[in-house]
Design a protein around this motif. Structure first.
Motif, PDB file in Angstrom:
ATOM      1  N   ASP A   1      13.539 -31.222 -63.577  1.00 52.67           N
ATOM      2  CA  ASP A   1      14.148 -32.233 -64.449  1.00 52.67           C
ATOM      3  C   ASP A   1      15.473 -32.754 -63.884  1.00 52.67           C
ATOM      4  O   ASP A   1      16.201 -33.487 -64.560  1.00 52.67           O
ATOM      5  N   LEU A   2      15.789 -32.390 -62.647  1.00 50.09           N
ATOM      6  CA  LEU A   2      16.925 -32.979 -61.930  1.00 50.09           C
ATOM      7  C   LEU A   2      16.402 -33.891 -60.832  1.00 50.09           C
ATOM      8  O   LEU A   2      15.276 -33.739 -60.361  1.00 50.09           O
ATOM      9  N   THR A   3      17.217 -34.841 -60.398  1.00 46.57           N
ATOM     10  CA  THR A   3      16.811 -35.744 -59.316  1.00 46.57           C
ATOM     11  C   THR A   3      16.888 -35.024 -57.971  1.00 46.57           C
ATOM     12  O   THR A   3      17.414 -33.917 -57.863  1.00 46.57           O
ATOM     13  N   VAL A   4      16.382 -35.690 -56.957  1.00 46.29           N
ATOM     14  CA  VAL A   4      16.446 -35.153 -55.604  1.00 46.29           C
ATOM     15  C   VAL A   4      17.897 -34.866 -55.221  1.00 46.29           C
ATOM     16  O   VAL A   4      18.241 -33.773 -54.762  1.00 46.29           O
ATOM     17  N   ALA A   5      18.778 -35.851 -55.419  1.00 44.02           N
ATOM     18  CA  ALA A   5      20.187 -35.695 -55.042  1.00 44.02           C
ATOM     19  C   ALA A   5      20.874 -34.612 -55.866  1.00 44.02           C
ATOM     20  O   ALA A   5      21.683 -33.833 -55.345  1.00 44.02           O
ATOM     21  N   GLU A   6      20.554 -34.536 -57.157  1.00 47.57           N
ATOM     22  CA  GLU A   6      21.178 -33.531 -58.017  1.00 47.57           C
ATOM     23  C   GLU A   6      20.779 -32.113 -57.578  1.00 47.57           C
ATOM     24  O   GLU A   6      21.600 -31.191 -57.606  1.00 47.57           O
ATOM     25  N   ASN A   7      19.517 -31.930 -57.190  1.00 47.20           N
ATOM     26  CA  ASN A   7      19.080 -30.628 -56.699  1.00 47.20           C
ATOM     27  C   ASN A   7      19.847 -30.236 -55.439  1.00 47.20           C
ATOM     28  O   ASN A   7      20.312 -29.104 -55.311  1.00 47.20           O
TER      29      ASN A   7
ATOM     30  N   LYS B   1      27.907 -34.589 -48.817  1.00 49.79           N
ATOM     31  CA  LYS B   1      27.523 -36.009 -48.752  1.00 49.79           C
ATOM     32  C   LYS B   1      26.964 -36.362 -47.384  1.00 49.79           C
ATOM     33  O   LYS B   1      25.925 -37.019 -47.270  1.00 49.79           O
ATOM     34  N   ARG B   2      27.641 -35.909 -46.327  1.00 51.77           N
ATOM     35  CA  ARG B   2      27.181 -36.223 -44.971  1.00 51.77           C
ATOM     36  C   ARG B   2      25.807 -35.627 -44.698  1.00 51.77           C
ATOM     37  O   ARG B   2      24.905 -36.307 -44.220  1.00 51.77           O
ATOM     38  N   LYS B   3      25.654 -34.364 -45.047  1.00 51.37           N
ATOM     39  CA  LYS B   3      24.386 -33.689 -44.771  1.00 51.37           C
ATOM     40  C   LYS B   3      23.264 -34.211 -45.657  1.00 51.37           C
ATOM     41  O   LYS B   3      22.106 -34.266 -45.250  1.00 51.37           O
ATOM     42  N   MET B   4      23.589 -34.599 -46.896  1.00 52.67           N
ATOM     43  CA  MET B   4      22.563 -35.136 -47.781  1.00 52.67           C
ATOM     44  C   MET B   4      21.976 -36.420 -47.209  1.00 52.67           C
ATOM     45  O   MET B   4      20.755 -36.605 -47.182  1.00 52.67           O
ATOM     46  N   ASP B   5      22.838 -37.327 -46.734  1.00 55.20           N
ATOM     47  CA  ASP B   5      22.351 -38.568 -46.131  1.00 55.20           C
ATOM     48  C   ASP B   5      21.451 -38.271 -44.934  1.00 55.20           C
ATOM     49  O   ASP B   5      20.418 -38.912 -44.731  1.00 55.20           O
ATOM     50  N   GLU B   6      21.842 -37.265 -44.164  1.00 53.39           N
ATOM     51  CA  GLU B   6      21.085 -36.874 -42.970  1.00 53.39           C
ATOM     52  C   GLU B   6      19.695 -36.328 -43.350  1.00 53.39           C
ATOM     53  O   GLU B   6      18.676 -36.699 -42.761  1.00 53.39           O
ATOM     54  N   VAL B   7      19.659 -35.461 -44.373  1.00 57.62           N
ATOM     55  CA  VAL B   7      18.396 -34.855 -44.808  1.00 57.62           C
ATOM     56  C   VAL B   7      17.467 -35.893 -45.423  1.00 57.62           C
ATOM     57  O   VAL B   7      16.264 -35.923 -45.138  1.00 57.62           O
ATOM     58  N   LEU B   8      18.012 -36.753 -46.276  1.00 61.77           N
ATOM     59  CA  LEU B   8      17.186 -37.780 -46.911  1.00 61.77           C
ATOM     60  C   LEU B   8      16.590 -38.725 -45.871  1.00 61.77           C
ATOM     61  O   LEU B   8      15.450 -39.170 -45.996  1.00 61.77           O
TER      62      LEU B   8
ATOM     63  N   ARG C   1      16.140 -40.924 -53.704  1.00 58.51           N
ATOM     64  CA  ARG C   1      17.342 -40.111 -53.983  1.00 58.51           C
ATOM     65  C   ARG C   1      17.488 -39.831 -55.475  1.00 58.51           C
ATOM     66  O   ARG C   1      17.849 -38.714 -55.876  1.00 58.51           O
ATOM     67  N   ASP C   2      17.198 -40.829 -56.318  1.00 51.37           N
ATOM     68  CA  ASP C   2      17.408 -40.693 -57.756  1.00 51.37           C
ATOM     69  C   ASP C   2      16.123 -40.438 -58.540  1.00 51.37           C
ATOM     70  O   ASP C   2      16.113 -40.516 -59.769  1.00 51.37           O
ATOM     71  N   ASP C   3      15.022 -40.101 -57.823  1.00 54.20           N
ATOM     72  CA  ASP C   3      13.771 -39.752 -58.501  1.00 54.20           C
ATOM     73  C   ASP C   3      13.843 -38.323 -59.023  1.00 54.20           C
ATOM     74  O   ASP C   3      14.397 -37.432 -58.362  1.00 54.20           O
ATOM     75  N   LEU C   4      13.274 -38.086 -60.200  1.00 54.60           N
ATOM     76  CA  LEU C   4      13.167 -36.721 -60.703  1.00 54.60           C
ATOM     77  C   LEU C   4      12.219 -35.941 -59.798  1.00 54.60           C
ATOM     78  O   LEU C   4      11.158 -36.438 -59.414  1.00 54.60           O
ATOM     79  N   VAL C   5      12.602 -34.717 -59.466  1.00 51.44           N
ATOM     80  CA  VAL C   5      11.765 -33.895 -58.587  1.00 51.44           C
ATOM     81  C   VAL C   5      10.386 -33.672 -59.202  1.00 51.44           C
ATOM     82  O   VAL C   5       9.374 -33.636 -58.498  1.00 51.44           O
ATOM     83  N   GLY C   6      10.318 -33.558 -60.534  1.00 57.16           N
ATOM     84  CA  GLY C   6       9.033 -33.354 -61.199  1.00 57.16           C
ATOM     85  C   GLY C   6       8.044 -34.480 -60.987  1.00 57.16           C
ATOM     86  O   GLY C   6       6.840 -34.295 -61.166  1.00 57.16           O
TER      87      GLY C   6
END
Length: 486
Positions: free
Chosen positions: A331-337, A353-360, A369-374
């Motif tokens: 129930d959290l987004t990709v970025a929130e997780n 922030k830097r690593k998140m951009d790299e992983v995405l 990025r803002d999609d719910l993981v579910g």
């Protein structure tokens, strides 16, 4: 008359079109496969045919009865094993079976002959709770529960996910016996050897039927999906000399039962180490000790330099872990997780922030990025969970059956992520029931009855046991198990 008739079935969930104008038929007594990648619509189709879900359009009939207008008649004639085990974990084997028999207005005594060949294998453990059973035993109990009312049609939605290769073979031997009794079987599976056990298959992709035919015809026609090219494995890649994991004479006992019985091994930095064994062999118990979740009865072990007996809290901070039961918050987004787990590991906001951009970017998730993981397909979730487990650059990452139930093409992508992590110096400690994945490991250990029965590279093990591939090596060793705890 066919046992199953599907005509122009469509089903959507909001903007997501799960099924689109799907049609196929299954003859009486046929073993028919419904195959396709994650999110193809297979489970929606199963639920419609079992009268658990209403279609938006089209018609479907089971044994001549309409799944919408004649639900009661359909439900009395079908057996259903969903992908996630349908058992009640806090009830015993016997209590589960009695419950399902009562649900269908029958008794275990009345239906015993129809389940005897399967149930007799677990009946001596009838007082054991389902939650304490291994995957293989749960599978046999779930199949017994699905058959106790003597259905004419059996629906199996990926029934062997998370089950070892020997138990999978045993299940399909049972299914072929059911076919001889005239029971129609509709099954989905991500395992190609199981696909080949079907007489015909329908390939479902993005909610549409792309082809129907024999397994060989469909697997050949859509080889890029079901049999993608293997990953080039660097057999002689450089592995650091220092050990990240060191285990000596490790034992974990529960009363008189030794789940892990005197094992010793070491794993080097940057190595991909496969930790294999049948359900109940002791793999998960050993992994729990190495990750600080459980303490040993005796023996010693060090992980990333810390003692597993006294420094388990330090171990937890310096490793990554991905369990077979999906570990992110749906129930959290990709970025929130990502931010949540990065915070748990004490990473700084700028670094996150830097690593998140790299992983995405690496996962091609920039637009999600803002999609719910579910809302993500299973394969996407697994790749994200792995990326999160190594987000803090741990010394070692433990992966407990990370690709269970994932289609071949997505599994290949997952292993590319593993290779990339190993190249960066992260040690990968992985359990898997896919023997083609075992071939990708640098070294493999195989546990039998709580002990390590074999340890070496895939090529060394194949030569030592005179077997053509790792599937045959595993089966040869696993069939030597003697303890009945499963």
């Amino acid at each position: 008359m066919n046992a199953i008739e599907v005509k122009n079935i469509s089903k959507s969930y909001g903007r997501v079109q799960a099924l689109s104008d799907v049609s196929f038929s299954v003859g009486k007594g046929e073993v028919f496969g419904l195959i396709g990648p994650d999110g193809a619509g297979k489970t929606s189709m199963f639920r419609i045919l079992c009268s658990l879900l209403l279609p938006d359009a089209g018609t479907a009939a089971v044994d001549g009865y309409d799944v919408v207008k004649q639900m009661r008649e359909v439900r009395s004639r079908v057996g259903y094993m969903p992908g996630k085990f349908s058992l009640y974990q806090d009830l015993t084997i016997e209590e589960n079976l009695n419950f399902f028999a009562t649900l269908f207005g029958t008794t275990v005594d009345e239906g015993y002959d129809s389940i005897k060949a399967i149930y007799s294998q677990i009946e001596r453990f009838k007082d054991r709770k389902a939650g304490a059973l291994s995957g293989g035993m749960k599978q046999k109990l779930a199949l017994s529960c699905a058959l106790v009312h003597q259905p004419s049609v059996l629906f199996l939605d990926e029934p062997t996910t998370g089950v070892d290769p020997v138990s999978r073979k045993e299940l399909w031997e049972m299914l072929l016996l059911l076919k001889e009794r005239g029971i129609t079987i509709l099954a989905s599976t991500p395992y190609l050897d199981e696909v080949r056990c079907c007489e015909r298959v329908a390939f479902l992709d993005q909610g549409k039927v792309r082809g129907i035919g024999t397994p060989d015809d469909i697997l050949t026609q859509f080889a890029s999906i079901f049999n993608p090219p293997g990953i080039e494995h660097e057999k002689d890649k450089e592995v650091k000399d220092d050990n990240v994991i060191e285990v000596e004479h490790l034992v974990k006992a529960f009363g008189d039962f030794h789940a892990v019985d005197d094992i010793s091994f070491s794993v080097k930095r940057g190595e991909i180490f496969g930790f294999l064994g049948a359900n109940g062999a002791g793999k998960t118990t050993a992994m729990h000790m190495l990750t600080g979740l459980n303490q040993p009865t005796s023996g010693t072990g060090r992980v990333v330099g810390f003692d597993i007996r006294t420094e388990y809290e330090q171990i937890k901070k310096h490793i990554g872990y991905m369990s077979q039961r999906f570990s992110l918050y749906e129930d959290l987004t990709v970025a929130e997780n990502i931010r949540l787990f990065a915070g748990i590991y004490g990473m700084k906001p700028d670094e996150v922030k830097r690593k998140m951009d790299e992983v995405l970017r690496q996962l091609k998730f920039e637009d999600h990025r803002d999609d719910l993981v579910g809302s993500l397909p299973l394969g996407w979730k697994q790749k994200l969970a792995f990326s999160v487990s190594i987000f803090h650059d741990p010394g070692v990452v433990f992966l407990d059956e990370p690709t269970g139930g994932v289609d071949p093409a997505t599994r290949r992508q997952f292993w590319e992520l593993i290779y990339d992590a190993a190249h960066r110096g992260i040690t990968v400690f992985v359990t898997t029931h896919y023997m083609d994945e075992a071939e990708y490991c640098d070294r493999i250990s195989i546990m039998v009855d709580g002990k390590i029965s074999a340890l070496g590279t895939p090529d060394e093990l194949k030569q030592r046991f005179h077997q053509p591939d790792m599937d045959h090596v595993f089966t040869y060793l696993a069939r030597q198990a003697t303890r009945s705890s499963d």
